[in-house]
Design a protein around this motif. Structure first.
Motif, PDB file in Angstrom:
ATOM      1  N   PHE A  59      13.599  17.994  10.568  1.00  0.00           N
ATOM      2  CA  PHE A  59      12.168  17.730  10.684  1.00  0.00           C
ATOM      3  C   PHE A  59      11.698  16.806   9.571  1.00  0.00           C
ATOM      4  O   PHE A  59      10.940  15.860   9.818  1.00  0.00           O
ATOM      5  CB  PHE A  59      11.352  19.019  10.650  1.00  0.00           C
ATOM      6  N   PHE A  60      12.121  17.072   8.344  1.00  0.00           N
ATOM      7  CA  PHE A  60      11.664  16.232   7.232  1.00  0.00           C
ATOM      8  C   PHE A  60      12.200  14.801   7.351  1.00  0.00           C
ATOM      9  O   PHE A  60      11.550  13.852   6.907  1.00  0.00           O
ATOM     10  CB  PHE A  60      12.047  16.858   5.894  1.00  0.00           C
ATOM     11  N   GLY A  61      13.382  14.644   7.953  1.00  0.00           N
ATOM     12  CA  GLY A  61      13.864  13.299   8.247  1.00  0.00           C
ATOM     13  C   GLY A  61      12.945  12.589   9.230  1.00  0.00           C
ATOM     14  O   GLY A  61      12.617  11.412   9.062  1.00  0.00           O
ATOM     15  N   LEU A  62      12.517  13.318  10.257  1.00  0.00           N
ATOM     16  CA  LEU A  62      11.568  12.772  11.224  1.00  0.00           C
ATOM     17  C   LEU A  62      10.213  12.499  10.574  1.00  0.00           C
ATOM     18  O   LEU A  62       9.543  11.515  10.894  1.00  0.00           O
ATOM     19  CB  LEU A  62      11.399  13.738  12.395  1.00  0.00           C
ATOM     20  N   PHE A  63       9.808  13.383   9.663  1.00  0.00           N
ATOM     21  CA  PHE A  63       8.537  13.193   8.952  1.00  0.00           C
ATOM     22  C   PHE A  63       8.533  11.860   8.221  1.00  0.00           C
ATOM     23  O   PHE A  63       7.541  11.113   8.271  1.00  0.00           O
ATOM     24  CB  PHE A  63       8.322  14.343   7.969  1.00  0.00           C
ATOM     25  N   GLU A  64       9.625  11.552   7.525  1.00  0.00           N
ATOM     26  CA  GLU A  64       9.681  10.312   6.761  1.00  0.00           C
ATOM     27  C   GLU A  64       9.607   9.091   7.669  1.00  0.00           C
ATOM     28  O   GLU A  64       8.959   8.092   7.336  1.00  0.00           O
ATOM     29  CB  GLU A  64      10.965  10.274   5.923  1.00  0.00           C
ATOM     30  N   LEU A  65      10.251   9.155   8.837  1.00  0.00           N
ATOM     31  CA  LEU A  65      10.168   8.046   9.781  1.00  0.00           C
ATOM     32  C   LEU A  65       8.733   7.869  10.284  1.00  0.00           C
ATOM     33  O   LEU A  65       8.221   6.745  10.361  1.00  0.00           O
ATOM     34  CB  LEU A  65      11.098   8.305  10.970  1.00  0.00           C
ATOM     35  N   HIS A  66       8.086   8.977  10.617  1.00  0.00           N
ATOM     36  CA  HIS A  66       6.714   8.904  11.108  1.00  0.00           C
ATOM     37  C   HIS A  66       5.772   8.430  10.003  1.00  0.00           C
ATOM     38  O   HIS A  66       4.863   7.622  10.252  1.00  0.00           O
ATOM     39  CB  HIS A  66       6.258  10.269  11.617  1.00  0.00           C
ATOM     40  N   ALA A  67       5.977   8.912   8.786  1.00  0.00           N
ATOM     41  CA  ALA A  67       5.127   8.504   7.664  1.00  0.00           C
ATOM     42  C   ALA A  67       5.204   7.000   7.453  1.00  0.00           C
ATOM     43  O   ALA A  67       4.179   6.340   7.197  1.00  0.00           O
ATOM     44  CB  ALA A  67       5.546   9.237   6.393  1.00  0.00           C
ATOM     45  N   GLN A  68       6.402   6.438   7.577  1.00  0.00           N
ATOM     46  CA  GLN A  68       6.530   4.991   7.399  1.00  0.00           C
ATOM     47  C   GLN A  68       5.799   4.237   8.492  1.00  0.00           C
ATOM     48  O   GLN A  68       5.176   3.195   8.242  1.00  0.00           O
ATOM     49  CB  GLN A  68       8.012   4.587   7.385  1.00  0.00           C
ATOM     50  N   ARG A  69       5.836   4.762   9.718  1.00  0.00           N
ATOM     51  CA  ARG A  69       5.091   4.125  10.809  1.00  0.00           C
ATOM     52  C   ARG A  69       3.588   4.180  10.545  1.00  0.00           C
ATOM     53  O   ARG A  69       2.861   3.215  10.816  1.00  0.00           O
ATOM     54  CB  ARG A  69       5.425   4.794  12.141  1.00  0.00           C
ATOM     55  N   VAL A  70       3.112   5.307  10.024  1.00  0.00           N
ATOM     56  CA  VAL A  70       1.689   5.444   9.698  1.00  0.00           C
ATOM     57  C   VAL A  70       1.283   4.416   8.650  1.00  0.00           C
ATOM     58  O   VAL A  70       0.265   3.732   8.793  1.00  0.00           O
ATOM     59  CB  VAL A  70       1.386   6.871   9.195  1.00  0.00           C
ATOM     60  N   VAL A  71       2.074   4.314   7.603  1.00  0.00           N
ATOM     61  CA  VAL A  71       1.775   3.374   6.515  1.00  0.00           C
ATOM     62  C   VAL A  71       1.800   1.936   7.028  1.00  0.00           C
ATOM     63  O   VAL A  71       0.908   1.131   6.722  1.00  0.00           O
ATOM     64  CB  VAL A  71       2.767   3.567   5.354  1.00  0.00           C
ATOM     65  N   ASP A  72       2.811   1.608   7.818  1.00  0.00           N
ATOM     66  CA  ASP A  72       2.918   0.233   8.338  1.00  0.00           C
ATOM     67  C   ASP A  72       1.745  -0.099   9.249  1.00  0.00           C
ATOM     68  O   ASP A  72       1.186  -1.206   9.174  1.00  0.00           O
ATOM     69  CB  ASP A  72       4.234   0.067   9.111  1.00  0.00           C
ATOM     70  N   ARG A  73       1.369   0.839  10.107  1.00  0.00           N
ATOM     71  CA  ARG A  73       0.258   0.579  11.029  1.00  0.00           C
ATOM     72  C   ARG A  73      -1.061   0.418  10.276  1.00  0.00           C
ATOM     73  O   ARG A  73      -1.854  -0.471  10.577  1.00  0.00           O
ATOM     74  CB  ARG A  73       0.147   1.719  12.057  1.00  0.00           C
ATOM     75  N   LEU A  74      -1.276   1.263   9.275  1.00  0.00           N
ATOM     76  CA  LEU A  74      -2.502   1.160   8.491  1.00  0.00           C
ATOM     77  C   LEU A  74      -2.537  -0.142   7.703  1.00  0.00           C
ATOM     78  O   LEU A  74      -3.579  -0.803   7.619  1.00  0.00           O
ATOM     79  CB  LEU A  74      -2.626   2.364   7.557  1.00  0.00           C
ATOM     80  N   ALA A  75      -1.404  -0.528   7.145  1.00  0.00           N
ATOM     81  CA  ALA A  75      -1.347  -1.775   6.375  1.00  0.00           C
ATOM     82  C   ALA A  75      -1.657  -2.978   7.260  1.00  0.00           C
ATOM     83  O   ALA A  75      -2.397  -3.892   6.862  1.00  0.00           O
ATOM     84  CB  ALA A  75       0.036  -1.928   5.732  1.00  0.00           C
ATOM     85  N   ARG A  76      -1.088  -2.986   8.471  1.00  0.00           N
ATOM     86  CA  ARG A  76      -1.366  -4.099   9.395  1.00  0.00           C
ATOM     87  C   ARG A  76      -2.844  -4.122   9.781  1.00  0.00           C
ATOM     88  O   ARG A  76      -3.460  -5.193   9.857  1.00  0.00           O
ATOM     89  CB  ARG A  76      -0.497  -3.979  10.650  1.00  0.00           C
ATOM     90  N   ALA A  77      -3.410  -2.946  10.034  1.00  0.00           N
ATOM     91  CA  ALA A  77      -4.819  -2.877  10.433  1.00  0.00           C
ATOM     92  C   ALA A  77      -5.729  -3.367   9.310  1.00  0.00           C
ATOM     93  O   ALA A  77      -6.720  -4.062   9.566  1.00  0.00           O
ATOM     94  CB  ALA A  77      -5.175  -1.444  10.821  1.00  0.00           C
ATOM     95  N   ILE A  78      -5.410  -3.038   8.075  1.00  0.00           N
ATOM     96  CA  ILE A  78      -6.229  -3.476   6.945  1.00  0.00           C
ATOM     97  C   ILE A  78      -6.174  -4.995   6.794  1.00  0.00           C
ATOM     98  O   ILE A  78      -7.172  -5.642   6.461  1.00  0.00           O
ATOM     99  CB  ILE A  78      -5.778  -2.761   5.652  1.00  0.00           C
ATOM    100  N   GLU A  79      -5.014  -5.575   7.068  1.00  0.00           N
ATOM    101  CA  GLU A  79      -4.913  -7.034   7.024  1.00  0.00           C
ATOM    102  C   GLU A  79      -5.813  -7.677   8.076  1.00  0.00           C
ATOM    103  O   GLU A  79      -6.396  -8.735   7.852  1.00  0.00           O
ATOM    104  CB  GLU A  79      -3.459  -7.472   7.230  1.00  0.00           C
TER     105      GLU A  79
END
Length: 209
Positions: A59-79
């Motif tokens: 689960f924590f492995g999956l959490f890290e993958l999802h967390a990176q997607r969240v960060v990437d999506r938010l970063a793109r949206a802020i741009e």
């Protein structure tokens, strides 16, 4: 470790995580067994235990993958808000889309959160993963306020907790009543006035000085 095993390890991990996500989504965290995950990944139990100790580790492995997607999506949206006529509405629209994968992750993460609440050691591990993700969100919130030309008067860590709670609570209600509440409706309605209430224009600040 032999070179062949080193090259195979990322592939094996990727297969286990993909199989775990599908099995957890189909059977739930408690209902899924390590045997089922291995069968879906077409791997042996030995391969599983070489990389992970427990389903929690998966689960924590999956959490890290999802967390990176969240960060990437938010970063793109802020741009994207830089040239948008309505920056906050644009940001919310870009970060609130819910596809089937997001829905399945939400169900899994909510089930795991209940599991963690019942198990203090797991709760501490989950809190640490949450803290690292929140730190990235705090960093991006700082970038967002800069893009908006505003200076926040609120604690960004608390704001990140609030935004997360709003997102997860809205999503829960939307999944229960999809014809009554869109996933982004509450954020679209209440976040823009909140952001304005807890921040001030940098230009106004300089004038006041």
């Amino acid at each position: 470790m032999p070179k062949g095993q080193t090259k195979r390890r990322p592939k094996t991990t990727e297969r286990l995580l993909a199989a775990a996500f599908e099995t957890f989504a189909d059977r739930g965290f408690y209902g899924a067994s390590i045997e089922e995950i291995c069968d879906r990944a077409d791997l042996t139990r030995g391969a599983f235990y070489y990389h992970y100790r427990t389903k929690e580790d998966l689960f924590f492995g999956l959490f890290e993958l999802h967390a990176q997607r969240v960060v990437d999506r938010l970063a793109r949206a802020i741009e994207e808000v830089r040239d948008a006529p309505d920056p906050l509405s644009t940001l919310i629209a870009r970060t609130s889309a819910v596809d089937d994968s997001e829905r399945r992750w939400y169900l899994l993460s909510m089930e795991f959160t209940l599991h963690a609440i019942r198990n203090p050691e797991t709760a501490r591990a989950l809190a640490e993963h949450d803290r690292r993700l929140r730190a990235e969100i705090v960093r991006l919130l700082g970038t967002l306020f800069d893009r908006l030309g505003r200076r926040t008067t609120a604690d960004l860590d608390s704001l990140a907790r609030f935004v997360t709670a709003l997102h997860e609570g809205s999503l829960a209600q939307s999944l229960v009543e999809p014809d009554q509440l869109a996933p982004d409706e509450l954020a679209t309605t209440y976040l823009p006035p909140l952001i304005k209430a807890i921040s001030r224009s940098r230009a106004t600040r300089k004038t006041d000085q």
